[in-house]
Design a protein around this motif. Structure first.
Motif, mmCIF file in Angstrom:
data_model
loop_
_atom_site.group_PDB
_atom_site.id
_atom_site.type_symbol
_atom_site.label_atom_id
_atom_site.label_comp_id
_atom_site.label_asym_id
_atom_site.label_seq_id
_atom_site.Cartn_x
_atom_site.Cartn_y
_atom_site.Cartn_z
ATOM 1 N N GLN A 107 0.853 -1.176 0.000
ATOM 2 C CA GLN A 107 0.000 0.000 0.000
ATOM 3 C C GLN A 107 0.892 1.229 0.000
ATOM 4 O O GLN A 107 2.113 1.129 0.179
ATOM 5 C CB GLN A 107 -0.941 0.019 1.207
ATOM 6 N N GLY A 108 0.275 2.381 -0.210
ATOM 7 C CA GLY A 108 1.040 3.620 -0.223
ATOM 8 C C GLY A 108 0.109 4.807 -0.339
ATOM 9 O O GLY A 108 -1.117 4.656 -0.402
ATOM 10 N N TYR A 109 0.698 5.990 -0.366
ATOM 11 C CA TYR A 109 -0.091 7.212 -0.457
ATOM 12 C C TYR A 109 0.472 8.074 -1.574
ATOM 13 O O TYR A 109 1.654 7.996 -1.914
ATOM 14 C CB TYR A 109 -0.080 7.976 0.862
ATOM 15 N N LYS A 131 -1.464 0.774 -4.661
ATOM 16 C CA LYS A 131 -0.221 1.321 -5.188
ATOM 17 C C LYS A 131 -0.552 2.694 -5.742
ATOM 18 O O LYS A 131 -1.685 2.933 -6.181
ATOM 19 C CB LYS A 131 0.432 0.427 -6.235
ATOM 20 N N VAL A 132 0.406 3.588 -5.721
ATOM 21 C CA VAL A 132 0.105 4.969 -6.074
ATOM 22 C C VAL A 132 -0.330 5.064 -7.540
ATOM 23 O O VAL A 132 0.053 4.238 -8.371
ATOM 24 C CB VAL A 132 1.308 5.891 -5.804
ATOM 25 N N PRO A 133 -1.138 6.074 -7.891
ATOM 26 C CA PRO A 133 -1.798 6.107 -9.210
ATOM 27 C C PRO A 133 -0.922 6.629 -10.336
ATOM 28 O O PRO A 133 -1.181 7.680 -10.932
ATOM 29 C CB PRO A 133 -2.992 7.037 -8.954
ATOM 30 N N PHE A 134 0.132 5.873 -10.638
ATOM 31 C CA PHE A 134 0.967 6.147 -11.802
ATOM 32 C C PHE A 134 0.959 4.898 -12.671
ATOM 33 O O PHE A 134 0.885 3.780 -12.153
ATOM 34 C CB PHE A 134 2.407 6.468 -11.387
ATOM 35 N N THR A 151 -7.456 3.592 -7.488
ATOM 36 C CA THR A 151 -8.087 4.749 -6.855
ATOM 37 C C THR A 151 -7.999 4.597 -5.343
ATOM 38 O O THR A 151 -8.156 3.498 -4.812
ATOM 39 C CB THR A 151 -9.555 4.876 -7.286
ATOM 40 N N GLY A 152 -7.742 5.706 -4.674
ATOM 41 C CA GLY A 152 -7.497 5.657 -3.247
ATOM 42 C C GLY A 152 -8.764 5.563 -2.413
ATOM 43 O O GLY A 152 -9.873 5.802 -2.884
ATOM 44 N N GLU A 177 -9.218 11.272 -3.627
ATOM 45 C CA GLU A 177 -7.855 11.754 -3.811
ATOM 46 C C GLU A 177 -7.828 13.243 -3.479
ATOM 47 O O GLU A 177 -8.847 13.840 -3.143
ATOM 48 C CB GLU A 177 -7.384 11.536 -5.259
ATOM 49 N N GLU A 178 -6.626 13.832 -3.603
ATOM 50 C CA GLU A 178 -6.388 15.259 -3.449
ATOM 51 C C GLU A 178 -6.941 15.836 -2.138
ATOM 52 O O GLU A 178 -7.662 16.826 -2.131
ATOM 53 C CB GLU A 178 -6.983 16.037 -4.638
#
Length: 297
Positions: A107-109, A131-134, A151-152, A177-178
């Motif tokens: 996981q991550g932010y 996983k981060v959205p890249f 998506t978070g 997000e954001e």
């Protein structure tokens, strides 16, 4: 003081270094080197937290190495076999830097909200991802397309300062997000965060105001026949002495199918009532992930 951080390699390309740089309003600059022997690696430090006592950096599996480039891979990658390490740097610039290894790694932010210190614990709020959205190489298809990025969810890492441990919690199932908070509460205990939400990461259509202490939310969703992009909002205090999160939330909208844009302005006391103003721009704004309000008087 303004605080920045970076991770890199020495001129010999052999000795990694991690360094926190503090620039104070009087122009003085102070640095503190982190101990790369404490399990740190070349992580892309995309964001962090400022609690009342610490700058907190998350070394997550978002790797960033020259070796990847030499292998013909993108310089940024995601390797969730790597562990997560939190680094707590005292804001006083004195005292011991703490290194806390997480018992989780998949996981991550990407972006953070605020940090609340309650007793011996620090609550780190964020949009929490698998996983981060890249689009990493494992997401790419032979035709050049890529699998939809993750998506978070509303998430939290809880640091126990006495036990030197951290645990993870998911606090909701909305796609978010954001996160943005009242900037006057950066580095202080806080209560409210604003978030973007929608069906997927690239189709945000909803503005949320969330009480991080109670979980109570209010929201408003934009509905249009033609496609649009909703970007991160910006909080504006109603006055310099206004209570936390009392003011206006400005959300940019790109109507890219029409080559037009809008700024939606919400009164934060009634997000669910919809925007109190809608400013149309006769051109398309680009993808605008971040923004802050500043008074010039």
């Amino acid at each position: 003081p303004a605080t920045g951080e970076m991770f890199g390699w020495s001129a010999t390309d052999r000795e990694p270094y991690a360094r926190v740089v503090v620039a104070k309003p009087d122009g003085t600059v102070k640095t503190r080197d982190l101990d790369v022997g404490s399990g740190l690696w070349a992580s892309n430090l995309h964001d962090g937290w400022l609690s009342k006592d610490y700058l907190i950096l998350g070394f997550e599996p978002f790797i960033n190495t020259r070796e990847r480039a030499r292998q013909g891979k993108p310089v940024l990658g995601w390797d969730d076999s790597s562990k997560i390490t939190l680094v707590l740097v005292p804001r006083s610039q004195d005292g011991e830097i703490r290194y806390i290894e997480a018992p989780f790694n998949k996981q991550g932010y990407n972006h953070t909200a605020g940090a609340n210190t309650i007793g011996n614990q620090i609550y780190l709020d964020m949009a929490l991802f698998r996983k981060v959205p890249f689009p990493f190489e494992q997401d790419m298809q032979p035709d050049g397309s890529f699998n939809l990025v993750d998506t978070g969810r509303i998430g939290r890492w809880i640091v126990d300062l006495d036990k030197n441990t951290v645990k993870s919690e998911t606090l909701g199932e909305r796609n978010v997000e954001e996160p943005k908070i009242d900037p006057r509460y950066m580095g202080r205990n806080y209560t409210f965060t604003f978030l973007m939400s929608g069906p997927t990461y690239f189709s945000f259509d909803t503005v949320i105001k969330r009480n991080v202490l109670t979980g109570e939310e209010e929201s408003w969703t934009l509905k249009r026949d033609l496609p649009f992009g909703m970007f991160e909002g910006t909080f504006v205090p109603r006055s310099k002495s206004a209570p936390e999160a009392d003011g206006y939330f400005i959300v940019p909208i790109s109507r890219y199918a029409e080559n037009m844009s809008n700024y939606l302005i919400f009164d934060t006391s009634a997000i669910a009532a919809g925007p109190v103003a809608d400013i149309e721009l006769p051109f398309q704004i680009g993808w605008g992930p971040h923004g802050n309000f500043m008074e010039f008087n």
